[in-house]
Design a protein around this motif. Structure first.
Motif, short mmCIF file in Angstrom:
data_model
loop_
_atom_site.label_atom_id
_atom_site.label_comp_id
_atom_site.label_asym_id
_atom_site.label_seq_id
_atom_site.Cartn_x
_atom_site.Cartn_y
_atom_site.Cartn_z
N PRO A 178 -18.88 -28.83 -18.82
CA PRO A 178 -18.32 -28.53 -20.15
C PRO A 178 -18.39 -27.07 -20.55
O PRO A 178 -17.68 -26.64 -21.45
N TYR A 179 -19.25 -26.29 -19.88
CA TYR A 179 -19.44 -24.90 -20.27
C TYR A 179 -18.60 -23.93 -19.46
O TYR A 179 -18.78 -22.72 -19.52
N LEU A 180 -17.66 -24.47 -18.66
CA LEU A 180 -16.89 -23.64 -17.75
C LEU A 180 -16.03 -22.61 -18.48
O LEU A 180 -15.77 -21.53 -17.96
N LEU A 181 -15.60 -22.90 -19.69
CA LEU A 181 -14.71 -22.01 -20.43
C LEU A 181 -15.47 -20.97 -21.24
O LEU A 181 -14.89 -20.31 -22.10
N GLY A 182 -16.75 -20.81 -20.98
CA GLY A 182 -17.55 -19.83 -21.72
C GLY A 182 -18.06 -20.35 -23.04
O GLY A 182 -18.58 -19.57 -23.84
N LEU A 183 -17.92 -21.66 -23.29
CA LEU A 183 -18.31 -22.20 -24.58
C LEU A 183 -19.80 -22.05 -24.85
O LEU A 183 -20.21 -21.72 -25.96
N SER A 184 -20.62 -22.32 -23.83
CA SER A 184 -22.05 -22.23 -24.02
C SER A 184 -22.49 -20.81 -24.35
O SER A 184 -23.30 -20.58 -25.25
N SER A 185 -21.94 -19.86 -23.61
CA SER A 185 -22.31 -18.46 -23.85
C SER A 185 -21.84 -17.98 -25.22
O SER A 185 -22.54 -17.25 -25.91
N GLY A 186 -20.63 -18.42 -25.61
CA GLY A 186 -20.15 -18.05 -26.94
C GLY A 186 -20.99 -18.65 -28.03
O GLY A 186 -21.32 -17.99 -29.03
N ALA A 187 -21.37 -19.92 -27.87
CA ALA A 187 -22.23 -20.57 -28.85
C ALA A 187 -23.60 -19.90 -28.90
O ALA A 187 -24.18 -19.72 -29.98
N SER A 188 -24.12 -19.52 -27.74
CA SER A 188 -25.41 -18.85 -27.70
C SER A 188 -25.38 -17.52 -28.44
O SER A 188 -26.32 -17.17 -29.16
N VAL A 220 -11.77 -30.74 -25.49
CA VAL A 220 -13.05 -30.58 -24.81
C VAL A 220 -13.87 -29.47 -25.47
O VAL A 220 -15.09 -29.59 -25.65
N ALA A 221 -13.20 -28.39 -25.86
CA ALA A 221 -13.90 -27.30 -26.52
C ALA A 221 -14.48 -27.74 -27.87
O ALA A 221 -15.61 -27.40 -28.21
N LEU A 222 -13.69 -28.49 -28.65
CA LEU A 222 -14.19 -29.00 -29.92
C LEU A 222 -15.39 -29.92 -29.69
O LEU A 222 -16.40 -29.84 -30.41
N LEU A 223 -15.29 -30.80 -28.71
CA LEU A 223 -16.38 -31.72 -28.42
C LEU A 223 -17.63 -30.98 -27.95
O LEU A 223 -18.73 -31.21 -28.46
N THR A 224 -17.45 -30.06 -27.01
CA THR A 224 -18.59 -29.31 -26.49
C THR A 224 -19.19 -28.41 -27.56
O THR A 224 -20.42 -28.28 -27.65
N GLY A 225 -18.34 -27.79 -28.37
CA GLY A 225 -18.85 -26.93 -29.44
C GLY A 225 -19.72 -27.69 -30.41
O GLY A 225 -20.76 -27.20 -30.85
N ALA A 226 -19.31 -28.91 -30.76
CA ALA A 226 -20.12 -29.73 -31.66
C ALA A 226 -21.45 -30.10 -31.01
O ALA A 226 -22.50 -30.10 -31.67
N MET A 227 -21.44 -30.42 -29.70
CA MET A 227 -22.68 -30.78 -29.02
C MET A 227 -23.63 -29.58 -28.95
O MET A 227 -24.83 -29.69 -29.25
N VAL A 228 -23.10 -28.43 -28.55
CA VAL A 228 -23.93 -27.24 -28.41
C VAL A 228 -24.48 -26.80 -29.77
O VAL A 228 -25.59 -26.29 -29.87
N ALA A 229 -23.71 -27.02 -30.82
CA ALA A 229 -24.14 -26.59 -32.15
C ALA A 229 -25.42 -27.29 -32.60
O ALA A 229 -26.20 -26.71 -33.36
N VAL A 230 -25.65 -28.51 -32.14
CA VAL A 230 -26.84 -29.24 -32.59
C VAL A 230 -27.95 -29.30 -31.54
O VAL A 230 -29.08 -29.66 -31.87
N SER A 231 -27.64 -28.93 -30.28
CA SER A 231 -28.64 -29.13 -29.22
C SER A 231 -28.90 -27.90 -28.37
O SER A 231 -29.84 -27.91 -27.57
N GLY A 232 -28.10 -26.85 -28.51
CA GLY A 232 -28.20 -25.76 -27.57
C GLY A 232 -27.49 -26.11 -26.27
O GLY A 232 -26.77 -27.10 -26.18
#
Length: 359
Positions: free
Chosen positions: A117-127, A268-280
């Motif tokens: 899920p983090y392939l598009l840079g979502l995790s790094s952007g959220a971090s 997928v980005a919306l879904l992953t963004g919501a997950m990362v927002a509450v859990s890292g």
């Protein structure tokens, strides 16, 4: 001889119709077992902790809070169940389901078995967004900042991939890696320049993935995203199957390739963004679970996606339970536990070589 061995795996995939047919027959059974396992997991894991609770007490507390008349639970135990443990367990279940769904979709869209899920840079952007608010002491805005950071990373990735022409899987992956590295560098700079004292521990815990601060708001964010966005993703399972044979084959089947890929990546980005927002950033759930579940369901996404979601939910609840109890009273970030479990499992799957995509 060489030509024959190179051609056979491609024309005779390991998941042949004879293998997939039983999985299709038993889909209802798999879903029923998954739901039963999830309900049992929630009830049991809520009892695990320093306070001595029973499954009956947990069930009565939950039933009482939904408005039914049952035997009362001690106020202290009721508070432990309803205010502390249950929100965390339900958040873990929602995050696990969301990451497993997102990982399965990304692996299909990019035709890359190593996609997550983090392939598009979502995790790094959220971090980057989360660290920015943590270092200034505004932790209450962390979910919002993480979600905004993930969406900004998505926009940057898709814009960069699109700038070179048609949005292709290879170009999208490379753009995601570039944006991810840029956001990671920005996160490191912010930490190096501004983080002091206890903020280092808080930032590290979030970057490694943690559900310690889960509340009913977290349940609403993660659970709502899974119910709404996850349902849309599951309904798109037939279109995802078309991508398995490439863009040309998908277009020949009547799928609008570019539009479908943009739409699903945004979901997928919306879904992953919501997950990362509450859990890292919790690793390996979205990478390993789709492969593990695929051996039971076959490759068809209308079967794979719902079962993967249930498996991801059960897996992350147990992983988080280990994280909070293994070294009690100290607590591990759940991302460490998922990595310790995920790496050996992934190694086993890789050794088995399940499918031509692994070779």
């Amino acid at each position: 001889m060489t030509t024959t061995t190179a051609t056979v795996p491609r024309t005779t995939p390991p998941l042949a119709p004879s293998t997939a047919a039983p999985a299709r027959t038993h889909l209802a059974l798999l879903v029923a077992v998954g739901l039963a396992a999830l309900v049992g997991t929630v009830l049991v894991t809520v009892t695990i902790g320093p306070a001595d609770l029973g499954v009956g007490e947990v069930a009565r507390s939950i039933v009482a809070h939904v408005g039914l008349d049952v035997a009362p639970v001690a106020p202290l135990h009721d508070a432990i169940v309803w205010e502390l443990r249950l929100p965390r367990v339900l958040t873990a279940a929602a995050v696990g389901a969301g990451l497993a769904l997102a990982g399965a979709v990304m692996q299909s869209l990019t035709r890359n078995p190593l996609a997550d899920p983090y392939l598009l840079g979502l995790s790094s952007g959220a971090s980057l967004g989360a660290v920015a608010v943590l270092v200034v002491g505004v932790a209450v805005l962390l979910p919002v900042a993480a979600f905004v950071g993930a969406m900004a990373a998505l926009v940057a990735t898709l814009a960069l991939a699109r700038s070179g022409g048609m949005l292709t899987p290879g170009r999208t992956v490379l753009a995601g890696l570039a944006v991810s590295q840029l956001c990671a560098a920005g996160t490191s700079f912010v930490i190096f320049w501004t983080a002091t004292g206890d903020s280092y521990r808080e930032i590290l815990s979030w970057l490694l993935g943690s559900l310690a601060g889960a509340t009913w708001s977290s349940v609403a964010i993660a659970g709502g995203a899974v119910l709404v966005v996850g349902t849309l993703v599951v309904l798109a399972g037939v279109r995802l199957d078309a991508f398995a044979f490439g863009d040309t084959a998908a277009a020949a089947l009547g799928v609008g390739v570019d539009r479908t890929r943009w739409t699903l990546m945004t979901l997928v980005a919306l879904l992953t963004g919501a997950m990362v927002a509450v859990s890292g950033a919790i690793g390996f759930v979205g990478l390993v679970l789709p492969h593990a579940v695929g051996s039971l369901t076959g490759p068809a996404h209308r079967r794979l996606l719902p079962v993967a979601a249930l498996a991801g939910a059960v897996f992350l609840v147990w992983a988080d339970t280990l994280a909070r109890t293994l070294f009690d009273p100290r607590e591990l970030p759940v991302g460490i536990v998922t990595a310790l479990i995920g790496v050996p499992v992934f190694a086993v799957l890789l050794r088995r070589g399940r499918g031509s995509a692994w070779t």
